[in-house]
Design a protein around this motif. Sequence first.
Motif: not given
Length: 152
Positions: A67-88
């Motif tokens: 998702e392209v948010r107002d202040d960051s790029l937000y990514i959710v991924r991962g099969v065994f280990t779920r990784v939520d990344t927010s890139v300002p």
Amino acid sequence: MESLNPRVRLAWLLGAFVPGAIIVGVGVVAVRIGAPVPLAAAVGVATLVVALGLVAAVYRYRVWRFEVRDDSLYIVRGVFTRVDTSVPYVRVQHVDTRRGPLERTLGLASVVVYTAGSRGADITIPGLTPTRAGELRERLRELATESEFDAV
């Protein structure tokens, strides 16, 4: 949140066959040089590895969102280990699109976001159409430029 193009599943499924082919190849070489390794064992292990890769590819597609948010790029991924990344956006150095041979064949592209920070701090969004990848690259570039001016 936006999901990836469904054709990315085919790329990931094809990628699941690579380790299996390598295992079978090693088994064939081992048999040829006279090692006491039955070829059936190599084929069995390769089949298991490919099956796990296929299952992982299906689940990977189900989870992958961004998702392209107002202040960051937000990514959710991962099969065994779920990784939520927010890139300002203020951390974004530059943004590229990439199209490897398999991606070109499938009509896909990836967006690579290079961030300030440690080595390997790049984020890749795979499985986009070339048009969507170009739009996303330009939007992220604009947001990074705006945040740079806001930070000053």
